[in-house]
Write a protein that holds these residues in place. Structure first.
Motif, PDB file in Angstrom:
ATOM      1  N   PRO A  36      38.998  52.386  53.444  1.00 46.04           N
ATOM      2  CA  PRO A  36      38.082  51.227  53.542  1.00 46.04           C
ATOM      3  C   PRO A  36      38.736  50.038  54.237  1.00 46.04           C
ATOM      4  O   PRO A  36      38.045  49.219  54.851  1.00 46.04           O
ATOM      5  CB  PRO A  36      37.762  50.900  52.081  1.00 46.04           C
ATOM      6  N   TYR A  37      40.058  49.930  54.160  1.00 44.26           N
ATOM      7  CA  TYR A  37      40.747  48.831  54.856  1.00 44.26           C
ATOM      8  C   TYR A  37      40.589  48.996  56.375  1.00 44.26           C
ATOM      9  O   TYR A  37      40.301  48.044  57.092  1.00 44.26           O
ATOM     10  CB  TYR A  37      42.244  48.819  54.511  1.00 44.26           C
ATOM     11  N   ARG A  38      40.798  50.208  56.855  1.00 46.68           N
ATOM     12  CA  ARG A  38      40.681  50.474  58.299  1.00 46.68           C
ATOM     13  C   ARG A  38      39.240  50.201  58.770  1.00 46.68           C
ATOM     14  O   ARG A  38      39.007  49.594  59.807  1.00 46.68           O
ATOM     15  CB  ARG A  38      41.086  51.928  58.556  1.00 46.68           C
ATOM     16  N   LEU A  54      40.777  37.044  52.497  1.00 43.62           N
ATOM     17  CA  LEU A  54      40.405  36.361  51.269  1.00 43.62           C
ATOM     18  C   LEU A  54      40.488  37.314  50.074  1.00 43.62           C
ATOM     19  O   LEU A  54      39.959  38.421  50.136  1.00 43.62           O
ATOM     20  CB  LEU A  54      38.969  35.856  51.457  1.00 43.62           C
ATOM     21  N   ALA A  55      41.151  36.849  49.005  1.00 47.33           N
ATOM     22  CA  ALA A  55      41.417  37.706  47.836  1.00 47.33           C
ATOM     23  C   ALA A  55      42.260  38.893  48.310  1.00 47.33           C
ATOM     24  O   ALA A  55      41.901  40.054  48.090  1.00 47.33           O
ATOM     25  CB  ALA A  55      40.122  38.155  47.157  1.00 47.33           C
ATOM     26  N   CYS A  56      43.366  38.573  48.940  1.00 51.01           N
ATOM     27  CA  CYS A  56      44.163  39.591  49.656  1.00 51.01           C
ATOM     28  C   CYS A  56      44.881  40.554  48.726  1.00 51.01           C
ATOM     29  O   CYS A  56      45.345  41.605  49.170  1.00 51.01           O
ATOM     30  CB  CYS A  56      45.174  38.903  50.569  1.00 51.01           C
ATOM     31  N   VAL A  75      45.164  35.020  51.258  1.00 53.20           N
ATOM     32  CA  VAL A  75      44.898  34.033  50.204  1.00 53.20           C
ATOM     33  C   VAL A  75      44.493  34.768  48.928  1.00 53.20           C
ATOM     34  O   VAL A  75      43.609  35.626  48.962  1.00 53.20           O
ATOM     35  CB  VAL A  75      43.753  33.079  50.627  1.00 53.20           C
ATOM     36  N   ASP A  76      45.128  34.412  47.828  1.00 47.62           N
ATOM     37  CA  ASP A  76      44.752  35.009  46.540  1.00 47.62           C
ATOM     38  C   ASP A  76      45.116  34.019  45.438  1.00 47.62           C
ATOM     39  O   ASP A  76      45.989  33.161  45.622  1.00 47.62           O
ATOM     40  CB  ASP A  76      45.474  36.348  46.313  1.00 47.62           C
ATOM     41  N   LEU A  77      44.451  34.187  44.304  1.00 47.36           N
ATOM     42  CA  LEU A  77      44.701  33.307  43.160  1.00 47.36           C
ATOM     43  C   LEU A  77      45.825  33.847  42.272  1.00 47.36           C
ATOM     44  O   LEU A  77      46.415  33.105  41.505  1.00 47.36           O
ATOM     45  CB  LEU A  77      43.391  33.209  42.346  1.00 47.36           C
ATOM     46  N   ALA A  78      46.119  35.141  42.387  1.00 43.76           N
ATOM     47  CA  ALA A  78      47.091  35.761  41.471  1.00 43.76           C
ATOM     48  C   ALA A  78      48.489  35.771  42.089  1.00 43.76           C
ATOM     49  O   ALA A  78      48.732  36.440  43.095  1.00 43.76           O
ATOM     50  CB  ALA A  78      46.655  37.188  41.138  1.00 43.76           C
ATOM     51  N   GLU A  79      49.411  35.035  41.430  1.00 44.35           N
ATOM     52  CA  GLU A  79      50.779  34.986  41.968  1.00 44.35           C
ATOM     53  C   GLU A  79      51.441  36.357  41.914  1.00 44.35           C
ATOM     54  O   GLU A  79      52.237  36.701  42.788  1.00 44.35           O
ATOM     55  CB  GLU A  79      51.598  33.958  41.203  1.00 44.35           C
ATOM     56  N   ALA A  96      45.773  30.269  46.420  1.00 43.43           N
ATOM     57  CA  ALA A  96      44.683  29.290  46.408  1.00 43.43           C
ATOM     58  C   ALA A  96      43.410  29.955  45.926  1.00 43.43           C
ATOM     59  O   ALA A  96      43.268  31.178  45.973  1.00 43.43           O
ATOM     60  CB  ALA A  96      44.468  28.717  47.817  1.00 43.43           C
ATOM     61  N   ASP A  97      42.496  29.103  45.506  1.00 39.78           N
ATOM     62  CA  ASP A  97      41.173  29.574  45.077  1.00 39.78           C
ATOM     63  C   ASP A  97      40.305  29.771  46.308  1.00 39.78           C
ATOM     64  O   ASP A  97      40.230  28.876  47.162  1.00 39.78           O
ATOM     65  CB  ASP A  97      40.562  28.509  44.141  1.00 39.78           C
ATOM     66  N   GLY A  98      39.641  30.909  46.367  1.00 36.32           N
ATOM     67  CA  GLY A  98      38.750  31.194  47.498  1.00 36.32           C
ATOM     68  C   GLY A  98      37.604  30.204  47.599  1.00 36.32           C
ATOM     69  O   GLY A  98      36.950  30.126  48.632  1.00 36.32           O
ATOM     70  N   LEU A  99      37.366  29.448  46.527  1.00 29.69           N
ATOM     71  CA  LEU A  99      36.278  28.462  46.558  1.00 29.69           C
ATOM     72  C   LEU A  99      36.767  27.109  47.054  1.00 29.69           C
ATOM     73  O   LEU A  99      35.986  26.167  47.174  1.00 29.69           O
ATOM     74  CB  LEU A  99      35.657  28.309  45.165  1.00 29.69           C
ATOM     75  N   SER A 113      37.314  40.117  53.675  1.00 31.12           N
ATOM     76  CA  SER A 113      37.644  40.306  52.263  1.00 31.12           C
ATOM     77  C   SER A 113      37.309  41.716  51.796  1.00 31.12           C
ATOM     78  O   SER A 113      36.154  42.134  51.816  1.00 31.12           O
ATOM     79  CB  SER A 113      36.911  39.282  51.389  1.00 31.12           C
ATOM     80  N   SER A 114      38.358  42.446  51.396  1.00 31.59           N
ATOM     81  CA  SER A 114      38.162  43.766  50.800  1.00 31.59           C
ATOM     82  C   SER A 114      37.941  43.540  49.307  1.00 31.59           C
ATOM     83  O   SER A 114      38.866  43.114  48.597  1.00 31.59           O
ATOM     84  CB  SER A 114      39.398  44.632  51.054  1.00 31.59           C
ATOM     85  N   MET A 115      36.731  43.768  48.846  1.00 28.70           N
ATOM     86  CA  MET A 115      36.366  43.693  47.426  1.00 28.70           C
ATOM     87  C   MET A 115      36.518  42.302  46.813  1.00 28.70           C
ATOM     88  O   MET A 115      36.503  42.174  45.587  1.00 28.70           O
ATOM     89  CB  MET A 115      37.241  44.664  46.599  1.00 28.70           C
TER      90      MET A 115
HETATM   91  C1  LIG Z   1      39.511  43.880  43.581  1.00 32.11           C
HETATM   92  S1  LIG Z   1      40.922  42.922  44.006  1.00 32.11           S
HETATM   93  C2  LIG Z   1      40.981  43.139  45.782  1.00 32.11           C
HETATM   94  C3  LIG Z   1      42.390  43.002  46.331  1.00 32.11           C
HETATM   95  C4  LIG Z   1      42.560  43.345  47.816  1.00 32.11           C
HETATM   96  N1  LIG Z   1      41.648  42.614  48.656  1.00 32.11           N
HETATM   97  C5  LIG Z   1      42.423  44.832  48.061  1.00 32.11           C
HETATM   98  O1  LIG Z   1      41.320  45.295  48.394  1.00 32.11           O
HETATM   99  O2  LIG Z   1      43.427  45.550  47.918  1.00 32.11           O
HETATM  100  C6  LIG Z   1      40.293  41.274  43.845  1.00 32.11           C
HETATM  101  C7  LIG Z   1      41.299  40.171  44.140  1.00 32.11           C
HETATM  102  O3  LIG Z   1      40.621  38.903  44.040  1.00 32.11           O
HETATM  103  C8  LIG Z   1      41.547  37.944  43.567  1.00 32.11           C
HETATM  104  N2  LIG Z   1      40.783  36.778  43.115  1.00 32.11           N
HETATM  105  C9  LIG Z   1      39.979  36.689  42.033  1.00 32.11           C
HETATM  106  N3  LIG Z   1      39.404  35.471  41.986  1.00 32.11           N
HETATM  107  C10 LIG Z   1      39.851  34.771  43.049  1.00 32.11           C
HETATM  108  C11 LIG Z   1      39.598  33.470  43.549  1.00 32.11           C
HETATM  109  N4  LIG Z   1      38.760  32.630  42.934  1.00 32.11           N
HETATM  110  N5  LIG Z   1      40.214  33.089  44.683  1.00 32.11           N
HETATM  111  C12 LIG Z   1      41.068  33.930  45.340  1.00 32.11           C
HETATM  112  N6  LIG Z   1      41.339  35.187  44.912  1.00 32.11           N
HETATM  113  C13 LIG Z   1      40.736  35.599  43.784  1.00 32.11           C
HETATM  114  C14 LIG Z   1      42.289  38.702  42.485  1.00 32.11           C
HETATM  115  O4  LIG Z   1      43.497  38.067  42.138  1.00 32.11           O
HETATM  116  C15 LIG Z   1      42.467  40.069  43.175  1.00 32.11           C
HETATM  117  O5  LIG Z   1      43.679  40.123  43.887  1.00 32.11           O
END
Ligand SMILES: C[S@@+](CC[C@H](N)C(=O)[O-])C[C@H]1O[C@@H](n2cnc3c(N)ncnc32)[C@H](O)[C@@H]1O
Length: 266
Positions: A36-38, A54-56, A75-79, A96-99, A113-115
């Motif tokens: 799905p990434y490709r 976004l949400a990497c 960019v992701d919220l989880a360190e 950072a927050d995606g919002l 953004s993947s997922m």
């Molecule tokens: C289902 S995972 C997808 C990770 C990656 N994109 C992948 O497909 O391998 C969702 C990601 O969203 C991040 N996330 C959740 N809320 C977020 C927010 N408000 N801002 C940025 N990232 C966020 C989570 O930390 C998590 O890494």
């Protein structure tokens, strides 16, 4: 699902406890040899120079998008996820927050953004923020899980797993574009593509079964139920050899309206 459930806290705890788990599954989730990434990367123009992933998470999508002369800002919220991402490649990675993206208005060529769009909520606030940072003519491409186009025979294993879990995997946000339709209103973004693809994750060992079950958001499911699902999968592989779990994905492409140009004066 209980009304008022704190999805943000659940998702934070989930990714802190198991960084890299989404990548562990999606990097082995295949359709005709591609992940799905490709597939998502193919939606982005090779001319895009500055892209936000976004949400990497642990950075798989950013690495898929890497090209000479291009910057992909993860960019992701989880360190915990970003730590893993930085061990795997250079970045740049930003917590950072995606919002509330730390980026100027109209400064990026594409957001991918993947997922992530099924996780970052509310969707209208997300689209508004993406619309703010995208340059006119820029695109937001994202994937989300879905049910169609699964064939009934694809559902046998999935239903077996769901039966042991006694609940469906869930997401904070909508997984169908209908759920996004209203959220796009007033954001300057317009849907230009809604494609579907069917993928498979192969389970051949206990580890495979554990990784796929642990990658699901199951906020109401006990550890005992998860263990039962793993056990059922392992039992099936012992009897039948490797089994395939089907995962259907949708790829959405939305465009930031280009600035209207006036035609030549006659
Ligand atoms: C289902 S995972 C997808 C990770 C990656 N994109 C992948 O497909 O391998 C969702 C990601 O969203 C991040 N996330 C959740 N809320 C977020 C927010 N408000 N801002 C940025 N990232 C966020 C989570 O930390 C998590 O890494």
């Amino acid at each position: 699902m209980r009304k008022g459930f704190d999805w943000a806290a659940y998702v934070r705890g989930f990714h802190d406890a198991a960084p890299g788990v989404t990548e562990a599954v999606l990097s082995r989730t295949l359709a005709g040899g591609h992940t799905p990434y490709r597939w998502l990367a193919r939606a982005v123009s090779p001319r895009a120079q500055l892209i936000v992933d976004l949400a990497c998470g642990s950075g798989a999508m950013s690495r898929e998008l890497a090209l000479p002369g291009r910057t992909v800002l993860g960019v992701d919220l989880a360190e915990s996820e970003l730590r893993l991402a930085s061990e795997r490649s250079e970045g740049p990675w930003v917590c950072a927050d995606g919002l509330a993206l730390p980026l100027a208005d109209a400064s990026v060529d594409a957001v991918v953004s993947s997922m992530g769009a099924v996780v970052i909520q509310p969707a209208h606030a997300l689209f508004t923020e993406v619309g703010r940072v995208l340059r006119p003519g820029g695109v937001f491409a994202f994937t989300a899980p879905t049910v169609l186009p699964l064939h009934p025979r694809d559902l046998v294993t999935s239903l077996g797993v769901v039966g042991r879990l006694r609940s469906l995997p869930r997401f904070p946000g909508p997984t169908e574009i209908t759920g996004y339709k209203d959220a796009l209103i007033g954001t300057g973004l317009r849907k230009v593509e809604d494609a579907r693809e069917r993928y498979h994750f192969e389970v051949a060992t206990l580890q495979d079964a554990e990784v796929i079950v642990s990658a699901l958001y199951l906020p109401t499911t006990s550890a005992r139920r998860r263990a039962a699902a793993v056990e059922w999968l392992v039992d099936r592989t012992a009897k039948e050899g490797p089994v395939r779990i089907s995962l259907a994905m949708r790829r959405f492409l939305v465009l930031k309206q280009p600035v209207a140009t006036r035609g030549p004066e006659l």
